[in-house]
Design an enzyme around this catalytic site. Structure first.
Site, PDB file in Angstrom:
ATOM      1  N   LYS A 294      21.238 -27.789  43.887  1.00 22.81           N
ATOM      2  CA  LYS A 294      20.899 -26.861  42.884  1.00 22.81           C
ATOM      3  C   LYS A 294      20.449 -25.377  43.499  1.00 22.81           C
ATOM      4  O   LYS A 294      20.048 -25.297  44.740  1.00 22.81           O
ATOM      5  CB  LYS A 294      19.488 -27.405  42.163  1.00 22.81           C
ATOM      6  CG  LYS A 294      19.275 -26.593  40.964  1.00 22.81           C
ATOM      7  CD  LYS A 294      18.149 -27.158  40.213  1.00 22.81           C
ATOM      8  CE  LYS A 294      17.508 -26.337  39.022  1.00 22.81           C
ATOM      9  NZ  LYS A 294      16.811 -27.039  38.254  1.00 22.81           N
TER      10      LYS A 294
ATOM     11  N   SER B 282      16.936 -27.389  33.156  1.00 27.63           N
ATOM     12  CA  SER B 282      17.603 -26.479  33.841  1.00 27.63           C
ATOM     13  C   SER B 282      18.547 -27.033  34.859  1.00 27.63           C
ATOM     14  O   SER B 282      19.326 -26.015  35.288  1.00 27.63           O
ATOM     15  CB  SER B 282      16.581 -25.623  34.463  1.00 27.63           C
ATOM     16  OG  SER B 282      16.006 -26.213  35.746  1.00 27.63           O
TER      17      SER B 282
ATOM     18  N   SER C 212      13.382 -30.749  33.605  1.00 33.25           N
ATOM     19  CA  SER C 212      14.632 -30.211  34.127  1.00 33.25           C
ATOM     20  C   SER C 212      15.473 -31.098  34.850  1.00 33.25           C
ATOM     21  O   SER C 212      16.572 -30.792  35.244  1.00 33.25           O
ATOM     22  CB  SER C 212      14.523 -28.707  34.767  1.00 33.25           C
ATOM     23  OG  SER C 212      14.038 -27.700  33.973  1.00 33.25           O
TER      24      SER C 212
END
Lengths: 95, 492, 497
Positions: B79, B159, B183
């Site tokens: 990420k 997210s 998330s």
């Protein structure tokens, strides 16, 4: 505690986010919507409750007073929009 | 060759150790998949092919000698919230476009220590603020799943949308992610993958771009519960560079997966049955209860009375912390600096208005407001008190139950652009996940079934602090019982 | 200097000044409060900066144990409450010298709470100043404005250095008191070794909150605690010398009185003292109402101290100035004045004690506080950097006490010793400065003198004070080494006085 355009202007300045005048009113409405929803917290009985600042049960660790870092000017300045002679360079600040 | 990308992390690691295939082959296979899929799915913001191949060859050399760590040669996606030395790290924001950290986050450093290979950086909501991956400066990520008979592109959630989409579409073996309000778990639920947020303090936050310090935790998104246990172990460590890092050993959780859950007491909280919950979600939850019952668990009806206040509490605490955490993005030392300005103050305001997207600006404004003079006690301090009430709810039931079963999300994946109009509707995505962030507890989302449109749905297991062990056991039991093997049909 | 409140005459009446001080003392640590970068002076730009100090994404603070210790020691030295549980808060504002956009400080739960400091004024009286708190916080970086006409340069070497902020109650009533208070705090911190007190380098600096009110209002404030009796205060930032503190206060008080007497209102604001113009001016950049949005730093957990650990620090504290003052008076019979002068510098007091063992303490004290202090000052040194061994002073005083040299000759001896010619005894020997106490030699000199000056000898009978001339001549004849008492005695006998 309704938010008006003036409040949005003040808070946007606190947060240093440039906000065009015409955006102030719509933003105020948007924020009011969110804050009205948040108001439901007033229903909760929080008498005598200690604010919870962290969900870690331990206390703060301390480190030894030894120099382990620094001396990396190139790294520190590696992403600077503007730098010169080892300094960050920013527009003139008047005090 | 493309079959290699369908392997689980556990199987891939075994295959590499057995030299059934090399890390270079495996890495090439993933790079090939990414090259064809990413223009459509937009899961990666940067692919680090050369670095990946160099790492893969180094791993192959180690494997050839019978050496190597737990993840030796395993290609992962990272990420873009984790700072990676020498590789652009943007947190999905224009503010950090071009930012190249001269340092490595602890989480990713742990992965490289264990031999993992980095395929690239994964797309995400800007500064992890979002639930649909639509706030990314790099454009939305597309969910590889589609509803039956509907060609509309769906959100993978957020997210960590890039992480979830990449894992679901076989663009990496597994991915790192982060979870501030849901998330990791919400995107996992939307993509038929497994996502765990560990106990707060398990994974170091050092080198992870901060959103809300007291809530942020790193965790993996993987294909299976066992993979989740393997990758989480590698990510977690005690780190003196993070004052909130817990000084506890990291257990070998993979060993727990598959163990019997017989006799475990599973709580079912009444308050998670929210108004307007889709029938399918409710049915799946009931199904989960039945599976665990069948596996020998004792089901206990519990009450977590302050659940409904978790989201509003979160929307004070997280923006407040963010408004301060993101103050460092001022265009002075790194990040975007506006070219036109009239004064120093104007430079700050212009740089931040240009660098931050709308949702980030919205939350920073809320955060500054709830901390400002006259509102601090009414909003922020009150929220911290309610937060304690929420944490106490959990404390009060741990005597009666060993873990808690809830749905992961109030819906399946929705169409991109669907909930952009009203921020509040978007915020509701985190209704089941946010409580564990506030209380610091571990929570995992396991794919448990498909809805009537063929979209995956997840169940969440919440555990006691530091008891990921039980969480993994129960998750394993759900995974077994659900027998979830569906994969999105490849259309991209 | 006096412990009395200053009263300023205005056109409409009499005014008094009320002040509270915030002293920022840099902790004498090796590394920064929350990072492992070095603390120091004179490094090149940004050389002593870690990525934590520069506020890079994902960087986190870790607390320096030594700094915590120094804060607690300082708190104990101020006889203040040590808070076993404290917390760090963020003070949010934007400025190019503040890399994270917030300063880590302690607003809500400081590490040290209330205390009282006893301050001595130069007239020998004492006054008490209440301490509200001492907390730990980070220093900011430095902006350099003169390297470019259009830009400012930012050096973050100082950013993140540990400061102890010591906040006083508004108990200070005159510029002299303010100076004495800062001196006292500085002395205490230097005794404790928690701050080097170097004001030139900015390692100790003061912000002065000044307000004025009509005479009598301060007492009402003290009775009621109602700040309404006091005037609006202005904060004068970073006044970093004793002289400037006094000048800045005088200017500022006059300025405020004028405003109020003209029917105006003093604006609560931050002002800067300009030493070249001798005036304070408003800091334009900080003019807007600040809203610092303090909240507990979520990257840091509560700081919890063990009572036994605090007790251990307490047991290891050096003798503090007030205790030392009392002991010097008791043990050596010194006057309060002498004791205060000696304790003003710990090394001075130590030096005195090393030299005073078994000697006439008053005499030693005089040498230490006068001659030696003056010589050191002339060389720009202090007692920690004193080339003269205390044993030499002890020896010098012993030579005087035992009559080997006179006090007058002692000055000459000291000169040689200071120049490094050896110990006082060696110098006396080498230069033949021993006092002549041999009465035979003195008698001979007196006899010769009377014989050579019969008219003067006769005149002395008429005018006894003329004996002075004979004393001078005998001393001259003996090269100043004759014991003056013996000379007097013999002269009186021979001249029939």
């Amino acid at each position: 505690m309704a938010i008006d355009a003036a409040t949005v202007r003040r808070v946007a300045h606190l947060a240093r986010i440039k906000t065009p005048e015409e955006r102030l009113e719509p933003l105020a409405q948007e924020l009011n919507g969110i804050l009205n929803w948040i108001e439901q917290l007033n229903e909760v009985d929080v008498d005598g409750v200690e604010p919870m600042t962290s969900n870690v049960a331990q206390t703060l660790r301390l480190r030894d007073d030894v120099v382990t870092d620094g001396d990396k000017v190139a790294d520190v300045l590696s992403n600077a929009p503007k730098a010169a002679d080892g300094f960050f360079v920013v527009p003139k600040v008047v005090e | 060759m493309s079959d290699l990308t369908k392997l689980t992390l556990a199987d891939a690691v075994d295959g590499l150790k057995a030299k059934t295939f090399s890390s270079e082959e495996l890495t090439q296979a993933f790079l090939g998949e990414i090259a064809s899929a990413n223009p459509t799915l937009n899961a990666y913001v940067e692919v680090t092919g050369e670095k990946a191949l160099a790492q893969a060859r180094a791993s192959d050399a180690k494997l050839a000698k019978g050496e190597g760590g737990d993840l030796e040669g395993a290609p992962l996606g990272i990420k873009d919230l984790f700072c990676t030395e020498g590789v652009q790290t943007t947190a999905g924001s224009n503010m950090l476009r071009g930012f190249v950290p001269p340092y490595e986050s602890t989480v990713t450093a742990n992965l490289w220590r264990d031999g993992a290979v980095m395929l690239g950086k994964l797309n995400m909501d800007e500064f992890a603020m979002g639930s649909a991956n639509e706030t990314s400066a790099f454009g939305p990520v597309v969910n590889p799943w589609k509803a039956q008979g509907d060609d509309a592109q769906l959100t993978p959630g957020g997210s960590s949308g890039g992480s979830a989409s990449a894992v679901a579409a076989n663009l990496c073996l597994a991915a790192t992610a982060s979870d501030t309000g849901g998330s990791i778990r919400q995107p996992a639920a939307f993509t038929g993958t497994v996502g765990i947020k560990p106990t707060y303090g398990r994974a170091s936050r050092f080198g992870m771009v901060a959103f809300a310090s007291s809530l942020d935790q790193a965790g993996p998104i993987t294909k299976t519960v066992k993979d989740s246990a393997i990758l989480l172990k590698s990510m977690c460590s005690f780190d003196t560079k993070d004052s909130t890092s817990l000084d506890v050993p990291t257990p070998d959780w993979a060993a727990s997966v598959g163990q019997s859950v017989k006799g475990l007491r599973i709580g079912v909280p009444a308050e998670y049955l929210i108004d307007g919950m889709p029938e399918e979600i409710k049915k799946l939850w009931e199904q989960g209860v039945e599976w665990l019952k069948a596996a020998g668990c004792e089901i206990v009806q519990i009450s977590l009375p302050h659940t409904k206040y978790a989201l509003p509490t979160y929307y004070i605490v997280a923006p407040a912390e963010a408004s301060s955490n993101l103050a460092r993005y001022d265009g002075m030392r790194f990040g975007h600096r506006a070219e036109e300005f009239t004064s120093l103050d104007d430079l700050y305001a212009a740089s931040r208005a240009e660098g931050f997207g709308k949702e980030v600006q919205r939350r920073l404004t809320i955060g500054a407001y709830v901390l400002s003079a006259g509102f601090y006690d009414a909003y922020y301090v009150r929220a911290l008190k309610v937060r304690r009430r929420i944490a106490e709810d959990f404390d009060n039931v741990w005597g009666k139950v060993d873990a808690i079963l809830t749905p992961s999300t109030p819906s399946a994946a929705f169409k991109l652009g669907d909930k952009q109009i009203d921020p509040l509707t978007m915020y509701l995505n985190d209704v089941f996940t946010v409580t564990t962030n506030l209380a610091g507890l571990p929570g995992i989302s396991v794919p448990a079934g498909l809805d009537s449109k063929g979209l995956p749905l997840g169940l969440q297991i919440i555990g006691k602090a530091l008891d990921e062990d039980t969480v993994f056991k129960v998750a394993g039991a759900i995974e077994d019982a659900a027998g979830f093997v569906s994969k999105p049909a490849k259309w991209w | 200097m006096s412990a009395n409140a200053t009263i300023l005459k205005g056109r409409t009446g009499d005014w008094e000044i009320v002040m509270g001080l915030e002293i920022h003392a840099q902790v004498a640590s090796n590394s920064k409060l929350f990072s492992g970068a070095a603390v120091g002076f004179g490094a090149g730009p940004n050389e002593q900066v870690s990525l934590v100090d520069a506020g890079f994404p994902g960087m986190l603070p870790t607390l320096n144990r030594f700094c915590v210790e120094q804060a607690v020691k300082s708190g104990l030295g101020l006889r203040a409450q040590i808070n076993l549980k404290s917390q760090f808060d963020r003070k949010n504002y934007f400025y190019p010298d503040l890399p994270t956009g917030y300063q880590i400080s302690q607003l809500y739960h400081p590490i040290v709470g209330e205390g009282v400091v006893e301050v001595e004024a130069e007239d020998g009286t004492f006054f008490n100043v209440g301490i509200e708190r001492l907390h730990l916080e980070q220093d900011a970086g430095k902006l350099i404005h003169d390297l470019s006409p259009t830009d400012s340069y930012v050096d973050l070497n100082r950013a993140g250095t540990a400061l102890m902020e010591i906040v006083s109650r508004p108990h200070i009533r005159s510029p002299e008191q303010a100076v004495a208070y800062v001196k006292k705090i500085r002395t205490i911190l230097m005794y404790l070794g928690t701050c080097d007190g170097d004001m030139e380098k900015g390692n100790l600096r003061a912000d002065v909150n000044v307000s004025v009110c009509p005479v009598g209002n301060y007492d009402k404030f003290m009775e009621t605690g109602d700040f309404g009796f006091l005037g609006t205060r202005c904060e004068i930032k970073n006044v970093n010398s004793f002289r400037f503190i006094s000048q800045a206060i005088n200017y500022e008080a006059r300025r405020q009185i004028e405003i109020v007497e003209d029917g105006g209102k003093v604006d609560q604001e931050t002002r800067l003292y300009d030493p070249t113009k001798g005036e304070t001016r408003s800091m334009r950049s900080k003019e807007e109402a600040q809203d610092y949005r303090y909240f507990p730093d979520p990257d840091l957990l509560p700081l919890v101290l063990e009572q036994t650990w605090v007790d251990g620090l307490k047991a290891s504290l050096p003798e503090l100035p007030d205790d030392k003052r009392r002991r010097l008076m008791d043990q050596y019979g010194l006057s309060q004045y002498d004791a205060i002068v000696l304790i003003s510098e710990q090394a001075k007091a130590d030096y005195f004690e090393a030299a005073a063992k078994g000697r006439d303490a008053k005499l030693v004290s005089n040498w230490v506080t006068n001659e030696i202090s003056a010589r050191l000052a002339a060389d720009n040194r202090d007692f920690s950097d004193n080339p003269l061994p205390a044993a030499h002073v002890a020896e010098l005083v012993e030579l005087i006490e035992t009559g080997v040299i006179s006090s007058k000759i002692a000055k000459e001896v000291f000169d040689y010793v200071w120049k490094g010619e050896g110990s006082p005894s060696e110098v006396v020997e080498k230069h033949g400065l021993k006092q002549v106490t041999d009465t035979g030699a003195i008698e001979k000199a007196v006899d010769d003198l009377i014989a050579a000056n019969p008219d003067k000898a006769a005149a002395v009978a008429e005018k006894p004070q003329a004996i002075g001339w004979f004393v001078g001549q005998v001393m001259k004849a003996t090269g100043g080494k004759a014991n003056p008492a013996a000379v007097n005695h013999i002269l009186k006998a021979k001249l029939g006085l």
